[in-house]
Motif scaffolding. Sequence first.
Motif, PDB file in Angstrom:
ATOM      1  N   ILE A 183       0.822  -1.198   0.000  1.00 54.23           N
ATOM      2  CA  ILE A 183       0.000   0.000   0.000  1.00 54.23           C
ATOM      3  C   ILE A 183       0.862   1.256   0.000  1.00 54.23           C
ATOM      4  CG2 ILE A 183      -1.815   1.241   1.208  1.00 54.23           C
ATOM      5  CD1 ILE A 183      -2.703  -1.415   0.091  1.00 54.23           C
ATOM      6  N   TYR A 234       0.636   5.109  -1.819  1.00 52.71           N
ATOM      7  CA  TYR A 234       0.605   6.368  -1.087  1.00 52.71           C
ATOM      8  C   TYR A 234       1.741   7.290  -1.509  1.00 52.71           C
ATOM      9  CZ  TYR A 234      -2.820   4.142   1.987  1.00 52.71           C
ATOM     10  OH  TYR A 234      -3.940   3.524   2.482  1.00 52.71           O
ATOM     11  N   ALA A 260     -13.039  -0.999   4.132  1.00 54.99           N
ATOM     12  CA  ALA A 260     -12.721  -2.377   4.499  1.00 54.99           C
ATOM     13  C   ALA A 260     -13.997  -3.070   4.982  1.00 54.99           C
ATOM     14  CB  ALA A 260     -11.660  -2.386   5.597  1.00 54.99           C
ATOM     15  N   CYS A 277      -0.543   7.168   5.155  1.00 54.57           N
ATOM     16  CA  CYS A 277       0.112   6.023   5.791  1.00 54.57           C
ATOM     17  C   CYS A 277      -0.463   5.728   7.168  1.00 54.57           C
ATOM     18  CB  CYS A 277       1.616   6.287   5.905  1.00 54.57           C
ATOM     19  SG  CYS A 277       2.511   6.201   4.356  1.00 54.57           S
ATOM     20  N   SER A 278      -0.887   6.759   7.884  1.00 53.85           N
ATOM     21  CA  SER A 278      -1.362   6.560   9.251  1.00 53.85           C
ATOM     22  C   SER A 278      -2.870   6.353   9.348  1.00 53.85           C
ATOM     23  CB  SER A 278      -0.970   7.762  10.120  1.00 53.85           C
ATOM     24  OG  SER A 278      -1.538   8.960   9.616  1.00 53.85           O
ATOM     25  N   ALA A 319      -5.995   2.772   6.379  1.00 49.36           N
ATOM     26  CA  ALA A 319      -6.428   1.377   6.473  1.00 49.36           C
ATOM     27  C   ALA A 319      -7.941   1.213   6.416  1.00 49.36           C
ATOM     28  CB  ALA A 319      -5.887   0.762   7.764  1.00 49.36           C
ATOM     29  N   ASN A 320      -8.679   2.164   6.962  1.00 43.07           N
ATOM     30  CA  ASN A 320     -10.128   2.004   7.033  1.00 43.07           C
ATOM     31  C   ASN A 320     -10.798   2.016   5.667  1.00 43.07           C
ATOM     32  OD1 ASN A 320     -10.315   1.709   9.778  1.00 43.07           O
ATOM     33  ND2 ASN A 320     -10.791   3.846  10.195  1.00 43.07           N
ATOM     34  N   CYS A 369      -8.436   6.324   2.458  1.00 37.71           N
ATOM     35  CA  CYS A 369      -8.115   7.733   2.648  1.00 37.71           C
ATOM     36  C   CYS A 369      -8.384   8.597   1.414  1.00 37.71           C
ATOM     37  CB  CYS A 369      -6.635   7.865   3.033  1.00 37.71           C
ATOM     38  SG  CYS A 369      -6.296   9.065   4.309  1.00 37.71           S
TER      39      CYS A 369
END
Length: 290
Positions: free
Chosen positions: A53, A57, A149, A201-202, A205-206, A209
């Motif tokens: 990933i 990004y 996700a 990056c932070s 995941a959900n 972004c």
Amino acid sequence: MMGTTSFLTRARGLLRIRNQLVRECLAELLSTFIITLGCSAQKIAFFETKGNIVTSYVGSAVAVMVGIYTAGGISGAHMNPAFSLAMCLTGQFPWWKFPIFVVVQTFASFISAGAVYILYYDAIWHYSNGTLTVSGPRETASIFATYPADSISVANGFLDQVIGTGVLLVGVMGLMDARNKPVPKGLEPVAVALLVLSIECSMGANCGCPLNPARDFGPRLFTYVAGWGPEVFSRGNAWWWVPLVAPLLGAALGTFLYQLCVAFHYPEEESEVLAEQGSIVLVNTNIDRP
């Protein structure tokens, strides 16, 4: 060499546009095209791994940097309706231009998605085994638009985008505020790219972004007409509206927080000259309605 120069001079005389609004729209079209191309194309690179990933990004952040360098001095290189909204709220961008820029940004993202599809046509069809799907192990719709996700609810995804875009706007305003401690002139696009990279990056995941309504909806609309079908709007409990609404709300909240915690408290005697030393991405106020 002389012949080439003469040709370019004649072409410039024929094609040069003097209307400032049209020039801004063209610059915004090109810069938004670049960031969408960078975001989508990088996702192709990890078809087989599905885990790299960070590669995506980094490509997205670099595309943002190039987009700002490309159009920052002409249109402000907003490239994002959420940023345009923030500039309107702070009085640095006229409200009447806001819908125009939103349409241009969305259209640029749509045609950029088309360019990605053409460029990687064989790879997409090979990876998908000849079927364009929105879900499943060989889905390819997420190359173009974001989807949450499986474990993420719409409400959680909405909050994710409000917070993510709010952080983005707080960071951008801090980087560009000449009354604070701004980035050295010329390095603003690099700083913004690093900010985008850190948020992705932070917090990516959900739901990938998105942070950008035009960047998400334009390519999503392309996938709908290009063969992925209506599931691009129904997957994730009709997730599609979240990247449209949540970033705008996040931009408004981020703008208000920066003003409330920082900008409202500067000494009033500071001159307007200092404020004018800000970044190229904020300069877009000298154009009257045509």
